[in-house]
Structures are given as structure tokens and as C-alpha cells.
Design a protein around this motif. Structure first.
Motif, PDB file in Angstrom:
ATOM      1  N   GLU A  57      -2.813  14.348  -4.161  1.00  0.00           N
ATOM      2  CA  GLU A  57      -3.007  13.263  -4.214  1.00  0.00           C
ATOM      3  C   GLU A  57      -1.845  12.275  -4.524  1.00  0.00           C
ATOM      4  O   GLU A  57      -1.312  12.846  -5.692  1.00  0.00           O
ATOM      5  CB  GLU A  57      -4.407  12.637  -4.914  1.00  0.00           C
ATOM      6  CG  GLU A  57      -5.439  13.083  -4.407  1.00  0.00           C
ATOM      7  CD  GLU A  57      -6.676  12.364  -4.898  1.00  0.00           C
ATOM      8  OE1 GLU A  57      -6.703  11.249  -4.953  1.00  0.00           O
ATOM      9  OE2 GLU A  57      -7.773  13.116  -5.281  1.00  0.00           O
ATOM     10  N   ARG A  63       0.119   5.015  -5.206  1.00  0.00           N
ATOM     11  CA  ARG A  63      -1.163   4.714  -4.429  1.00  0.00           C
ATOM     12  C   ARG A  63      -1.288   3.692  -3.698  1.00  0.00           C
ATOM     13  O   ARG A  63      -0.945   2.331  -4.125  1.00  0.00           O
ATOM     14  CB  ARG A  63      -2.422   4.916  -4.967  1.00  0.00           C
ATOM     15  CG  ARG A  63      -2.787   6.484  -5.715  1.00  0.00           C
ATOM     16  CD  ARG A  63      -4.019   6.488  -5.871  1.00  0.00           C
ATOM     17  NE  ARG A  63      -4.353   7.966  -6.656  1.00  0.00           N
ATOM     18  CZ  ARG A  63      -5.303   8.465  -6.864  1.00  0.00           C
ATOM     19  NH1 ARG A  63      -6.319   7.477  -7.155  1.00  0.00           N
ATOM     20  NH2 ARG A  63      -5.365   9.665  -7.468  1.00  0.00           N
ATOM     21  N   LYS A  64      -1.504   3.320  -2.230  1.00  0.00           N
ATOM     22  CA  LYS A  64      -1.899   2.260  -1.524  1.00  0.00           C
ATOM     23  C   LYS A  64      -3.163   2.238  -1.020  1.00  0.00           C
ATOM     24  O   LYS A  64      -3.730   1.219  -0.682  1.00  0.00           O
ATOM     25  CB  LYS A  64      -0.649   2.062  -0.186  1.00  0.00           C
ATOM     26  CG  LYS A  64       0.420   1.782  -0.873  1.00  0.00           C
ATOM     27  CD  LYS A  64       1.392   1.245   0.715  1.00  0.00           C
ATOM     28  CE  LYS A  64       3.018   0.666  -0.062  1.00  0.00           C
ATOM     29  NZ  LYS A  64       3.737   0.419   1.099  1.00  0.00           N
ATOM     30  N   ARG A  65      -3.866   3.270  -0.987  1.00  0.00           N
ATOM     31  CA  ARG A  65      -5.410   3.261  -0.752  1.00  0.00           C
ATOM     32  C   ARG A  65      -6.132   3.927  -2.002  1.00  0.00           C
ATOM     33  O   ARG A  65      -5.595   4.877  -2.560  1.00  0.00           O
ATOM     34  CB  ARG A  65      -5.562   4.149   0.745  1.00  0.00           C
ATOM     35  CG  ARG A  65      -4.811   3.659   1.904  1.00  0.00           C
ATOM     36  CD  ARG A  65      -5.242   4.367   3.209  1.00  0.00           C
ATOM     37  NE  ARG A  65      -6.621   4.964   3.161  1.00  0.00           N
ATOM     38  CZ  ARG A  65      -7.712   4.175   4.056  1.00  0.00           C
ATOM     39  NH1 ARG A  65      -7.316   3.367   4.788  1.00  0.00           N
ATOM     40  NH2 ARG A  65      -8.657   4.752   3.963  1.00  0.00           N
ATOM     41  N   PRO A  66      -7.375   3.639  -1.956  1.00  0.00           N
ATOM     42  CA  PRO A  66      -8.155   4.252  -3.098  1.00  0.00           C
ATOM     43  C   PRO A  66      -8.587   5.525  -3.009  1.00  0.00           C
ATOM     44  O   PRO A  66      -8.773   6.141  -3.947  1.00  0.00           O
ATOM     45  CB  PRO A  66      -9.465   3.444  -3.302  1.00  0.00           C
ATOM     46  CG  PRO A  66      -9.569   2.671  -1.842  1.00  0.00           C
ATOM     47  CD  PRO A  66      -8.199   2.712  -1.103  1.00  0.00           C
ATOM     48  N   ASP A  67      -8.464   6.041  -1.784  1.00  0.00           N
ATOM     49  CA  ASP A  67      -8.991   7.523  -1.256  1.00  0.00           C
ATOM     50  C   ASP A  67      -7.606   8.489  -1.542  1.00  0.00           C
ATOM     51  O   ASP A  67      -8.134   9.692  -1.119  1.00  0.00           O
ATOM     52  CB  ASP A  67      -9.550   7.656  -0.230  1.00  0.00           C
ATOM     53  CG  ASP A  67      -8.657   6.980   1.116  1.00  0.00           C
ATOM     54  OD1 ASP A  67      -7.611   6.783   0.992  1.00  0.00           O
ATOM     55  OD2 ASP A  67      -9.469   6.611   2.210  1.00  0.00           O
ATOM     56  N   ARG A 148     -10.099   1.590  11.311  1.00  0.00           N
ATOM     57  CA  ARG A 148     -10.221   1.737   9.777  1.00  0.00           C
ATOM     58  C   ARG A 148     -10.275   3.629   9.689  1.00  0.00           C
ATOM     59  O   ARG A 148     -10.932   4.138  10.477  1.00  0.00           O
ATOM     60  CB  ARG A 148     -11.552   1.404   9.073  1.00  0.00           C
ATOM     61  CG  ARG A 148     -11.641  -0.008   9.277  1.00  0.00           C
ATOM     62  CD  ARG A 148     -12.824  -0.803   8.669  1.00  0.00           C
ATOM     63  NE  ARG A 148     -12.713  -0.742   7.048  1.00  0.00           N
ATOM     64  CZ  ARG A 148     -13.896  -0.941   6.306  1.00  0.00           C
ATOM     65  NH1 ARG A 148     -15.206  -1.139   6.906  1.00  0.00           N
ATOM     66  NH2 ARG A 148     -13.700  -0.893   5.090  1.00  0.00           N
ATOM     67  N   ASN A 150     -11.670   6.514   7.900  1.00  0.00           N
ATOM     68  CA  ASN A 150     -12.897   7.126   7.274  1.00  0.00           C
ATOM     69  C   ASN A 150     -14.099   5.842   6.960  1.00  0.00           C
ATOM     70  O   ASN A 150     -14.959   6.036   6.191  1.00  0.00           O
ATOM     71  CB  ASN A 150     -12.941   7.828   5.994  1.00  0.00           C
ATOM     72  CG  ASN A 150     -12.192   9.053   6.172  1.00  0.00           C
ATOM     73  OD1 ASN A 150     -12.264   9.610   6.832  1.00  0.00           O
ATOM     74  ND2 ASN A 150     -11.300   9.484   5.004  1.00  0.00           N
ATOM     75  N   THR A 152     -13.505   3.108   5.562  1.00  0.00           N
ATOM     76  CA  THR A 152     -13.287   2.651   4.319  1.00  0.00           C
ATOM     77  C   THR A 152     -12.022   2.218   3.937  1.00  0.00           C
ATOM     78  O   THR A 152     -11.287   2.315   4.884  1.00  0.00           O
ATOM     79  CB  THR A 152     -13.614   3.759   3.110  1.00  0.00           C
ATOM     80  OG1 THR A 152     -12.539   4.834   3.234  1.00  0.00           O
ATOM     81  CG2 THR A 152     -15.016   4.302   3.194  1.00  0.00           C
ATOM     82  N   GLY A 153     -11.703   1.424   2.735  1.00  0.00           N
ATOM     83  CA  GLY A 153     -10.574   0.999   2.283  1.00  0.00           C
ATOM     84  C   GLY A 153     -10.135  -0.086   3.510  1.00  0.00           C
ATOM     85  O   GLY A 153     -10.868  -0.856   4.019  1.00  0.00           O
ATOM     86  N   PRO A 154      -8.682  -0.422   3.233  1.00  0.00           N
ATOM     87  CA  PRO A 154      -8.320  -1.676   4.347  1.00  0.00           C
ATOM     88  C   PRO A 154      -8.226  -1.264   5.910  1.00  0.00           C
ATOM     89  O   PRO A 154      -8.445  -0.104   6.254  1.00  0.00           O
ATOM     90  CB  PRO A 154      -6.708  -1.663   3.718  1.00  0.00           C
ATOM     91  CG  PRO A 154      -6.597  -0.331   3.122  1.00  0.00           C
ATOM     92  CD  PRO A 154      -7.582   0.321   2.661  1.00  0.00           C
ATOM     93  N   SER A 155      -8.427  -2.375   6.583  1.00  0.00           N
ATOM     94  CA  SER A 155      -8.312  -2.337   7.984  1.00  0.00           C
ATOM     95  C   SER A 155      -7.047  -2.514   8.403  1.00  0.00           C
ATOM     96  O   SER A 155      -6.159  -3.223   7.943  1.00  0.00           O
ATOM     97  CB  SER A 155      -9.442  -3.147   8.593  1.00  0.00           C
ATOM     98  OG  SER A 155      -9.098  -4.515   8.259  1.00  0.00           O
TER      99      SER A 155
END
Length: 612
Positions: A57, A63-67, A148, A150, A152-155
Motif C-alpha cells: 500500500e 495516498r489519494k484513495r482510502p483503499d 467507480r 470497487n 467505493t471512493g471517488p468517482s
């Protein structure tokens, strides 16, 4: 002269094999160590300090995405005309141990079913996934498609045309800085994002359906700055340097460098990273994607074990990041060639786009192999009957002023012999790190170089015959030279209008979107040699005087009206009424934001053409 080396002596598929990793990301046989491996944490060109070595990770500041997913990058794959479907792919890098990602699309109706991923490769604890996506084209309405990862997160969103509206695409090249460019020069030009800001502004008002990266999507020359190469570069005897092994430590360093350099340049790089997620991309390869001048060096370097194997590492990451493919899957994904990675795609029913690979197969006396040319033309003659335009994207311009006086000067330098130049070997303006004249590879890169003139002529004549037989206008678009311009091939008959001349082939030169333009003195020298040349008894070539007025409203420097040394990109719009293409080269303004457009109309080849 250079030491003779058989071109069949080394097989580019042989040599060291990539290591296999265990579950902790450690290569079997123990971790390799290389000089300079203990870099300062956070060095943007090393995995350590940017990624968690146990999970893959990105560390919090990256990080730009939480996942923990890095990306996305969006690619245009093709148009399926039989089913009116837009085909694309999404590339993401996922931490090891996470499930394969999915992509869900929404084009204004109900969300799509999840599109599933295919794992392409893995670097340490980071996994490459490709997700193939498909959008059904509406009959007469352009679509905004939201996607998107998964769910989740940004579109993210991109645009597709309808079955009956014009396609719009952009072209840019040289998306980075040469190592010699100073911080002051970058600041004076407005920095990395200045021209990208304008491209994205234009995309916001009239969205591009495709963007084409015309080579040098990033600058990888820094790979040679590492201390690991010093012992190899110190070998004086050319035979010994040619035969010196490409060590496991060299492989590990190259693998680490290209992965992290790509991640930095593609996914943590301002407006370009934004464009990667929102404008579907196609790319061709040029030298700096691999390293400066690759393919245009003498055989003792080009076929040395170090060059051959490091080139394979660099192309591995070109395939992954730029082509969304792997060595095993590249033919399945539409790339072809005797050994390289050319492509032919449909920008809708009326425009075909050809991206020849002019680097993988390149040698001093060859740009593309005969086998690959055969594959190119076999595919060209199979394009749909609806096609009106073929746009050929090349890294280096094929219509360009001759540079024979520089070639002659460099030939004189080489005749002095390497040992006689050793006392100035540290002066990079004369000799590069390999002991060769610094500009020699640049001259050999050009289609108009003496060693390539016969291949160039044959390629152009075969495209003329294709244009004549299929009644399709051929246009060249290229970058590389850090300036803007336009030229053309045409019939020798001055009374023949372009509309009925199948020998008429325009050339658009659009470069660079980021890198620094050459000095005006260099442009003046090239401009002076920009005269009318004969390709054969039936065809001549010349540059246009496109820049009678500079972006500031004044005459261009030294009245260089054929080539303008300013940063730029270009845009292309189909005109469905008359079948032409409208081209604009967008030139960076001098003292204010934005660009100034210079227009070129590429006419359709008239169906009534019957000239022999």
C-alpha cells in the motif's frame, strides 16, 4: 570506426530471468543489494519510503484513495463498429492480499454490472490489474460516463461520442523535463502544469474522446545516473563492455527504478494524473520512455548485454503502465509487430489511427523491420470502407528539414576515434556517458537521417499507394523536436489541388507539452535548411509558413515562420459535412495563461480522384 558486431549475436529474449518473489515480497535466493539501494526514505524513484513493503500500500502521504489503490489510468482500446460499442480499459495497482478490483459504469441509466479485473503482473507487494470496460454508443447523443473502482471512493468520468457525431481527440508529446533543465527554466515557462491546464480547460468545454501520447510520456534518462552503472561504464574496451554481464543487481535496480518512476510520473503528477483518469489514452513509444536515444547507438552498445536486458525491463513497464498489457497478453490486446508493439484503432467509423512502434526494433540502419511493415499494411487494407482518414502517429517527424551538415560534423568527430576524445569525455556537449558524440543519436533518430532515407521513402510510397487504392487521406502527426510546425508531401504538379491528390499527406508537429523548447538559434539553423525537397520524380515535400505571427502578435524570432519554439499540444475534430479534419496547434502564450490556436484544415480525399 565502430567495432563490428553481428546483429544476430544476441537474442533479446535471452539473458537473466526476472526473479520470483515469496509471500513477503522478498526475491527467492535472498534480497539483492545494489549500490545506492539505501536511499533516503521518500526518494520518489524508490519503492522503499513510498510504499509499505509488507502490504504494497502507498504510505499515507502518497495516498489519494482510502483503499490503498494507485490509479486509475484510462485507455481507449477500440471501437467495435459492428456492435456500436466503445471499448476501453482501466489500469489500477492494488496492494497484494486485496481482492481483484471491479469497475462499475453509469452512463445516465442504471449502473452497469461490475466489470472484472485480470492480473497482469506484480512488483514486490503491488499488483497490476487491467479491467476491460465497454460502453454502448447512443445513436445521436454523446455520453458522459461515470465510473467507480470497487463501487467505493471517488468517482471519475469520461466522454464518448455517439454513432453519428464527430470524434474529437488531442495529441501531445514530451511530457517531462530533460535532466539538464534548471529550476529557473521550469519556473520561467510556468512549470509542469501550465499547458496541461489549458488542455484540461478545453476538455472541460468541448471534451476530448481520446488523447494520444506521442512519445516521451515520461523521461527515464535518470536511470543512468545511479552508481550501479559506473563499473560497466568504466570499461574502456568496446568488446569487453559489450560482453559484460547484466547482473542480478542491475536487474533489481532497473526493476525498482522503472516501477517507482512510472508511479511518480503517472499517478502523482498534477493535471496529467487528472487527465489519465478522465480522457482515454493511447500512446506510442519514443526514446525517453526507455532512455535517451535507445536504438540509435552503435552496435557494440545496442547489442551489449546491459542495453539488451535493461531495455527489456523498460519495455515491461511501458507495456504495463502505457499499454495496460503484459508480454503474454499483448497480442491478445491488439498490439502487433515482428517484435514490437504497434497498434491500429478506429476512432469511430471515419478515422483510423495507426501507432507504429519505432523504438523496439530500431537499429542504426533500421527503424521498423520488413516483417512489421508487412503486418502494418496487411491490417491497413482491412480497415472498414467507411474510413476517410488515416492518422499515422510517429514519435519523430517524417517531414522535417534536413540536418546533413550536423551529421557531417559528427561523422568527422567520430573519425578522430574514441581514444582521441577521451580528454573531453566529461564535456557532455561533445561526448555522452558512453563515449559517443552527444548529438549522434539525435541525428540518427530522424527519418531524414542518411541511414534511414531509403526506408523512409519506401514507407511513404507504400502509404501513397494505400491512399490511392482505398481513397483515404493519410496524415502524419509527430512530436519529439520540442517545437511546433506543419509540412506536407504532395504531387509535383502545382496545379493539382490537395482534394484530388492522393500524394498529399500533411504532417503536424506538436511538441512539447512540458519540456523546454530549443534555443531560437537552433530553430534558426533548422529553419534555414527547410527548403523544398524531392522524394521522387512525382512527389516533393516542404514545410508550411504557419507562424507568420507569433502568439504575442509580433513576427516570430528571426522570422522563423515554419517552426515555433514554444510549448504546445494539438487538437483534431472531424467535420462530418465535408469529411475534412480541423486541426489546431495550441501554442503556449508568452506572458499570460492559456494558448493561441493555429488552424490547419486536412481535406478529405475526393472520391472522384482518378489521377495516376
Amino acid at each position: 570506426m565502430d567495432f563490428p558486431v553481428s546483429k544476430d549475436q544476441y537474442n533479446e529474449r535471452d539473458g537473466v530471468r526476472p526473479p520470483q518473489y515469496d509471500a513477503s515480497g522478498i526475491p527467492y535466493g535472498g534480497p539483492a543489494n545494489y549500490q545506492g539501494m539505501s536511499n533516503t526514505p521518500g526518494d520518489p524513484d524508490t519503492y522503499e519510503g513510498n510504499f509499505d513493503y509488507r502490504t504494497g500500500e502507498p504510505l499515507p502521504f502518497r495516498r489519494k484513495r482510502p483503499d490503498g489503490i494507485v490509479g486509475p489510468a484510462l485507455q481507449f482500446v477500440n471501437t467495435d463498429l459492428s456492435s456500436a460499442a466503445w471499448l476501453g480499459s482501466v489500469l489500477v495497482i492494488v496492494p497484494a492480499g486485496h481482492p481483484p478490483p471491479t469497475v462499475i459504469l453509469n452512463d445516465g441509466g442504471a449502473p452497469s454490472m461490475p466489470f472484472t479485473a485480470v492480473k497482469l503482473d506484480q512488483f514486490k507487494m503491488s499488483c497490476f490489474y487491467r479491467i476491460d470496460i465497454q460502453v454502448q454508443l447512443d445513436l445521436n447523443r454523446e455520453k458522459v460516463v461515470e465510473y467507480r473502482i470497487n463501487n467505493t471512493g471517488p468517482s471519475y468520468r469520461f466522454h464518448v461520442p455517439s454513432q453519428t457525431t464527430s470524434w474529437r481527440f488531442s495529441f501531445w508529446s514530451c511530457n517531462g523535463w530533460s535532466l539538464s533543465v534548471t529550476d529557473k527554466e521550469k519556473e520561467d515557462l510556468g512549470g509542469t502544469d501550465a499547458v496541461w491546464d489549458d488542455l484540461m480547460d478545453k476538455h472541460g468545454r468541448a471534451p476530448f474522446h481520446v488523447q494520444v501520447g506521442g512519445g516521451d510520456q515520461l523521461y527515464s534518462d535518470k536511470v543512468w545516473s545511479a552508481p550501479i552503472w559506473k563499473p560497466w561504464l568504466a570499461i574502456k574496451d568496446k568488446y569487453a563492455r559489450r560482453d559484460a554481464p547484466f547482473t542480478r543487481e542491475m536487474y533489481m535496480f532497473g526493476d525498482d527504478f522503472y516501477f517507482t518512476h512510472y508511479v511518480k510520473c503517472f499517478f502523482f503528477n498534477g493535471r496529467f494524473s487528472e487527465a489519465l483518469a478522465s480522457i482515454p489514452l493511447c500512446t506510442i513509444v519514443d526514446d525517453h520512455d526507455i532512455w535517451d536515444g535507445i536504438g540509435s547507438y552503435p552496435d557494440y552498445l545496442q547489442f551489449s548485454k546491459v542495453f539488451v536486458e535493461l531495455k527489456e525491463v523498460a519495455f515491461k513497464y511501458w507495456r504495463l503502465f502505457q499499454a495496460h498489457t503484459s508480454q503474454d497478453l499483448c497480442r491478445q490486446h491488439g498490439y502487433f509487430g515482428h517484435r514490437g508493439y504497434s497498434w491500429l484503432r478506429q476512432f469511430g467509423p471515419y478515422t483510423a489511427a495507426l501507432g507504429p512502434d519505432t523504438r523496439y526494433e530500431r537499429q542504426l540502419n533500421q527503424i521498423i523491420t520488413e516483417q512489421t511493415y508487412d503486418m502494418i499494411f496487411q491490417r491497413l487494407y482491412m480497415v472498414p470502407q467507411s474510413v476517410r482518414h488515416l492518422v499515422v502517429f510517429l514519435g519523430v517527424p517524417i517531414v522535417y528539414p534536413r540536418l546533413t551538415y550536423i551529421e557531417d560534423m559528427l561523422a568527422g568527430v567520430k573519425k578522430l576515434g574514441l581514444t582521441k576524445l577521451s580528454f573531453i569525455a566529461d564535456k557532455r556537449a561533445i561526448v555522452n556517458i558512453w563515449g559517443e558524440p552527444e548529438l549522434s543519436d539525435d541525428m540518427n533518430d530522424h527519418w531524414t537521417a542518411a541511414v534511414h532515407v531509403d526506408e523512409r521513402k519506401k514507407f511513404v510510397l507504400n502509404l501513397q499507394e494505400f491512399a490511392r487504392r482505398r481513397n483515404i487521406r493519410v496524415t502524419f502527426v509527430a512530436g519529439d523536436v520540442h517545437c511546433a510546425g506543419s509540412g506536407r508531401f504532395a504531387s509535383q504538379n502545382p496545379d493539382l489541388p490537395p482534394e484530388t491528390d492522393w500524394r498529399f499527406m500533411p504532417q503536424i508537429i506538436s511538441s512539447a507539452i512540458v519540456n523546454v523548447p530549443p534555443p531560437n538559434a537552433v530553430i534558426r539553423a533548422v529553419h534555414t535548411s527547410a527548403k523544398t525537397y524531392e522524394l521522387d520524380n512525382c512527389t516533393n515535400e516542404r514545410m508550411y509558413r504557419l507562424f507568420e505571427t507569433d502568439v504575442n502578435g509580433q513576427n516570430p524570432p528571426n522570422n522563423n515562420s515554419k517552426l515555433l519554439a514554444r510549448r504546445n499540444f494539438s487538437s483534431y475534430v472531424e467535420n462530418l459535412d465535408d469529411g475534412s479534419l480541423t486541426v489546431h496547434i495550441h501554442i503556449q502564450n508568452e506572458k499570460k495563461p492559456g494558448t493561441t490556436p493555429y488552424r490547419i484544415i486536412v481535406p478529405r480525399l475526393s472520391p472522384s480522384n482518378n489521377m495516376v
